[in-house]
Design a protein around this motif. Structure first.
Motif, PDB file in Angstrom:
ATOM      1  N   PHE A  60      19.538  40.855  13.576  1.00 56.60           N
ATOM      2  CA  PHE A  60      18.246  40.740  12.919  1.00 56.60           C
ATOM      3  C   PHE A  60      17.239  41.614  13.654  1.00 56.60           C
ATOM      4  O   PHE A  60      17.157  41.604  14.877  1.00 56.60           O
ATOM      5  N   ALA A  61      16.467  42.375  12.890  1.00 59.68           N
ATOM      6  CA  ALA A  61      15.472  43.269  13.471  1.00 59.68           C
ATOM      7  C   ALA A  61      14.381  42.465  14.167  1.00 59.68           C
ATOM      8  O   ALA A  61      14.127  41.308  13.820  1.00 59.68           O
ATOM      9  N   PRO A  62      13.712  43.047  15.158  1.00 56.85           N
ATOM     10  CA  PRO A  62      12.665  42.325  15.893  1.00 56.85           C
ATOM     11  C   PRO A  62      11.510  41.922  14.976  1.00 56.85           C
ATOM     12  O   PRO A  62      11.011  42.729  14.185  1.00 56.85           O
ATOM     13  N   HIS A  63      11.080  40.669  15.100  1.00 55.57           N
ATOM     14  CA  HIS A  63      10.024  40.179  14.216  1.00 55.57           C
ATOM     15  C   HIS A  63       9.349  38.949  14.802  1.00 55.57           C
ATOM     16  O   HIS A  63       9.817  38.358  15.777  1.00 55.57           O
ATOM     17  N   LEU A  64       8.238  38.581  14.173  1.00 55.72           N
ATOM     18  CA  LEU A  64       7.531  37.333  14.432  1.00 55.72           C
ATOM     19  C   LEU A  64       7.675  36.459  13.195  1.00 55.72           C
ATOM     20  O   LEU A  64       7.679  36.956  12.065  1.00 55.72           O
ATOM     21  N   ASP A  65       7.758  35.148  13.379  1.00 53.88           N
ATOM     22  CA  ASP A  65       7.941  34.249  12.237  1.00 53.88           C
ATOM     23  C   ASP A  65       6.648  33.930  11.496  1.00 53.88           C
ATOM     24  O   ASP A  65       6.612  33.902  10.263  1.00 53.88           O
ATOM     25  N   SER A  66       5.580  33.666  12.218  1.00 53.85           N
ATOM     26  CA  SER A  66       4.366  33.142  11.584  1.00 53.85           C
ATOM     27  C   SER A  66       3.795  34.032  10.481  1.00 53.85           C
ATOM     28  O   SER A  66       3.444  33.528   9.406  1.00 53.85           O
ATOM     29  N   PRO A  67       3.663  35.354  10.686  1.00 50.87           N
ATOM     30  CA  PRO A  67       3.096  36.179   9.607  1.00 50.87           C
ATOM     31  C   PRO A  67       3.896  36.083   8.314  1.00 50.87           C
ATOM     32  O   PRO A  67       3.326  36.036   7.219  1.00 50.87           O
ATOM     33  N   SER A  68       5.224  36.035   8.438  1.00 44.68           N
ATOM     34  CA  SER A  68       6.074  35.939   7.255  1.00 44.68           C
ATOM     35  C   SER A  68       5.964  34.565   6.604  1.00 44.68           C
ATOM     36  O   SER A  68       5.878  34.443   5.377  1.00 44.68           O
ATOM     37  N   LEU A  69       5.958  33.505   7.412  1.00 41.22           N
ATOM     38  CA  LEU A  69       5.938  32.144   6.878  1.00 41.22           C
ATOM     39  C   LEU A  69       4.629  31.830   6.167  1.00 41.22           C
ATOM     40  O   LEU A  69       4.596  31.004   5.249  1.00 41.22           O
ATOM     41  N   ARG A  70       3.563  32.476   6.568  1.00 38.57           N
ATOM     42  CA  ARG A  70       2.263  32.220   5.938  1.00 38.57           C
ATOM     43  C   ARG A  70       2.161  32.833   4.535  1.00 38.57           C
ATOM     44  O   ARG A  70       1.319  32.414   3.747  1.00 38.57           O
ATOM     45  N   VAL A  71       2.990  33.820   4.259  1.00 40.73           N
ATOM     46  CA  VAL A  71       2.841  34.574   3.014  1.00 40.73           C
ATOM     47  C   VAL A  71       3.135  33.742   1.777  1.00 40.73           C
ATOM     48  O   VAL A  71       2.382  33.773   0.795  1.00 40.73           O
ATOM     49  N   ALA A  72       4.220  32.979   1.782  1.00 39.46           N
ATOM     50  CA  ALA A  72       4.692  32.307   0.568  1.00 39.46           C
ATOM     51  C   ALA A  72       3.650  31.377  -0.034  1.00 39.46           C
ATOM     52  O   ALA A  72       3.406  31.405  -1.243  1.00 39.46           O
ATOM     53  N   LEU A  73       3.015  30.547   0.800  1.00 40.72           N
ATOM     54  CA  LEU A  73       2.052  29.575   0.295  1.00 40.72           C
ATOM     55  C   LEU A  73       0.616  29.968   0.586  1.00 40.72           C
ATOM     56  O   LEU A  73      -0.315  29.333   0.101  1.00 40.72           O
ATOM     57  N   GLY A  74       0.445  31.002   1.380  1.00 34.50           N
ATOM     58  CA  GLY A  74      -0.898  31.423   1.745  1.00 34.50           C
ATOM     59  C   GLY A  74      -1.402  30.615   2.922  1.00 34.50           C
ATOM     60  O   GLY A  74      -1.331  29.397   2.920  1.00 34.50           O
ATOM     61  N   GLY A  75      -1.907  31.301   3.932  1.00 27.32           N
ATOM     62  CA  GLY A  75      -2.360  30.611   5.132  1.00 27.32           C
ATOM     63  C   GLY A  75      -3.793  30.150   5.077  1.00 27.32           C
ATOM     64  O   GLY A  75      -4.264  29.469   5.973  1.00 27.32           O
ATOM     65  N   ASP A  76      -4.546  30.512   4.023  1.00 28.94           N
ATOM     66  CA  ASP A  76      -5.956  30.141   3.922  1.00 28.94           C
ATOM     67  C   ASP A  76      -6.113  28.950   2.991  1.00 28.94           C
ATOM     68  O   ASP A  76      -6.598  29.058   1.872  1.00 28.94           O
ATOM     69  N   GLY A  77      -5.660  27.800   3.460  1.00 30.53           N
ATOM     70  CA  GLY A  77      -5.788  26.590   2.670  1.00 30.53           C
ATOM     71  C   GLY A  77      -4.605  26.309   1.771  1.00 30.53           C
ATOM     72  O   GLY A  77      -4.457  25.202   1.258  1.00 30.53           O
ATOM     73  N   GLY A  78      -3.738  27.291   1.571  1.00 22.37           N
ATOM     74  CA  GLY A  78      -2.605  27.086   0.680  1.00 22.37           C
ATOM     75  C   GLY A  78      -1.400  26.478   1.362  1.00 22.37           C
ATOM     76  O   GLY A  78      -0.593  25.800   0.734  1.00 22.37           O
ATOM     77  N   GLY A  79      -1.237  26.749   2.656  1.00 20.35           N
ATOM     78  CA  GLY A  79      -0.074  26.260   3.384  1.00 20.35           C
ATOM     79  C   GLY A  79      -0.365  26.197   4.865  1.00 20.35           C
ATOM     80  O   GLY A  79      -1.477  26.474   5.313  1.00 20.35           O
ATOM     81  N   PRO A  80       0.625  25.815   5.660  1.00 24.65           N
ATOM     82  CA  PRO A  80       0.438  25.701   7.112  1.00 24.65           C
ATOM     83  C   PRO A  80       0.141  27.054   7.750  1.00 24.65           C
ATOM     84  O   PRO A  80       0.503  28.103   7.213  1.00 24.65           O
ATOM     85  N   ARG A  81      -0.487  26.995   8.907  1.00 24.76           N
ATOM     86  CA  ARG A  81      -0.774  28.213   9.664  1.00 24.76           C
ATOM     87  C   ARG A  81      -0.038  28.246  11.004  1.00 24.76           C
ATOM     88  O   ARG A  81       0.074  29.291  11.627  1.00 24.76           O
ATOM     89  N   GLU A  82       0.440  27.093  11.461  1.00 23.10           N
ATOM     90  CA  GLU A  82       1.122  27.020  12.747  1.00 23.10           C
ATOM     91  C   GLU A  82       2.577  26.609  12.537  1.00 23.10           C
ATOM     92  O   GLU A  82       2.861  25.707  11.749  1.00 23.10           O
ATOM     93  N   PHE A  83       3.487  27.276  13.273  1.00 26.38           N
ATOM     94  CA  PHE A  83       4.916  27.029  13.086  1.00 26.38           C
ATOM     95  C   PHE A  83       5.645  27.045  14.432  1.00 26.38           C
ATOM     96  O   PHE A  83       5.280  27.788  15.343  1.00 26.38           O
ATOM     97  N   VAL A  84       6.684  26.231  14.513  1.00 23.05           N
ATOM     98  CA  VAL A  84       7.594  26.235  15.652  1.00 23.05           C
ATOM     99  C   VAL A  84       9.014  26.240  15.097  1.00 23.05           C
ATOM    100  O   VAL A  84       9.314  25.518  14.137  1.00 23.05           O
ATOM    101  N   THR A  85       9.862  27.057  15.665  1.00 25.09           N
ATOM    102  CA  THR A  85      11.254  27.135  15.232  1.00 25.09           C
ATOM    103  C   THR A  85      12.163  26.415  16.209  1.00 25.09           C
ATOM    104  O   THR A  85      12.032  26.581  17.427  1.00 25.09           O
ATOM    105  N   VAL A  86      13.058  25.614  15.681  1.00 28.69           N
ATOM    106  CA  VAL A  86      14.065  24.921  16.486  1.00 28.69           C
ATOM    107  C   VAL A  86      15.430  25.478  16.102  1.00 28.69           C
ATOM    108  O   VAL A  86      15.820  25.437  14.937  1.00 28.69           O
ATOM    109  N   MET A  87      16.133  26.032  17.067  1.00 27.76           N
ATOM    110  CA  MET A  87      17.470  26.560  16.832  1.00 27.76           C
ATOM    111  C   MET A  87      18.518  25.564  17.305  1.00 27.76           C
ATOM    112  O   MET A  87      18.408  25.029  18.419  1.00 27.76           O
ATOM    113  N   VAL A  88      19.520  25.309  16.472  1.00 28.12           N
ATOM    114  CA  VAL A  88      20.666  24.500  16.861  1.00 28.12           C
ATOM    115  C   VAL A  88      21.890  25.412  16.800  1.00 28.12           C
ATOM    116  O   VAL A  88      22.295  25.856  15.714  1.00 28.12           O
ATOM    117  N   ALA A  89      22.450  25.732  17.954  1.00 26.29           N
ATOM    118  CA  ALA A  89      23.630  26.592  17.989  1.00 26.29           C
ATOM    119  C   ALA A  89      24.850  25.800  17.515  1.00 26.29           C
ATOM    120  O   ALA A  89      25.148  24.740  18.055  1.00 26.29           O
TER     121      ALA A  89
END
Length: 237
Positions: A60-89
């Protein structure tokens, strides 16, 4: 003459928690309590995915999660703005099979590397926000997350991360769960409805709609059969 056979390989499965009792209990129960304790406030599941990196599968190419996750629902009142990822190997993660790689150091909305502006409107391709600029990535020091199967790791939505190709003869599977603060609301179902709509629009626009075909097994498409087989391969909890 030579025969060329087209073979599609499933590399990612999403939206599986409601259909898998063990993972539903784990994600909404133990892991939710765990990440809530780490973050110091109640957290709720926003989305989930199972990454299935087959032998020879690219990274996977280098990236940040938050900018992408905000897009779908919109970060300005439409959806969450803060995210944490939990990986389970699921499988052991090694450098050879393309383990997760994380950048250490402070990362936040006010202090993060620069990212590209999305190109096009493909929700799973260049239409995604969060891809790190090449010149920024060159200066980032990543740490290999080499862990045994069953290990749980967590990182914030502004932490740069990437992974390498799987050079081993075995698949490398890992579940990635995204949580957001409960104070921002529970948006999981709305997120998947929105992403399905965006993907349907993209497939229609590019002429891919209706090309999956149907199989003899209960009228399921090839993609649906592959998803069931992938889901059956992860351990019962």
């Amino acid at each position: 003459g030579a025969v060329i056979e087209e073979r599609r390989v499933l590399t990612r499965l999403e939206n599986f928690v409601p259909g898998h009792g063990g993972w539903e209990e784990l994600c909404h129960g133990y892991l939710a309590h765990l990440i809530s304790a780490v973050c110091g406030e109640p957290m709720v599941l926003f989305k989930e995915k199972l990454n299935l990196k087959p032998p020879g599968g690219s990274g996977f190419a280098p990236h940040l999660d938050s900018p992408s996750l905000r897009v779908a629902l919109g970060g300005d009142g439409g959806g969450p703005r803060e995210f944490v990822t939990v990986m389970v190997a699921i499988d052991d993660m090694t450098v050879r099979n393309g383990c997760l790689r994380l950048a250490r150091g402070p990362s936040s909305e006010r202090c993060h590397v620069r990212v590209r502006q999305p190109r096009g409107d493909d929700p799973d391709g260049d239409g995604r926000a969060g891809a790190i600029l090449d010149e920024e990535d060159a200066s980032i020091e990543y740490e290999d997350v080499v862990v045994r199967g069953g290990t749980v790791a967590a990182f914030g939505g502004w932490v740069p991360h990437r992974s390498g190709a799987n050079l081993s003869p075995f698949p490398r599977r890992a579940v990635f769960l995204t949580y957001n603060p409960a104070r921002e609301g529970s948006h999981r179902e709305r997120y998947y409805r929105r992403m399905q709509s965006l993907r349907d629009e993209w497939r229609t626009k590019t002429g891919l709609a209706g090309r999956e075909g149907t199989g003899a097994r209960g009228g399921m498409s090839e993609d649906e059969r592959n998803e069931l087989e992938a889901l059956a391969s992860i351990p019962r909890i």
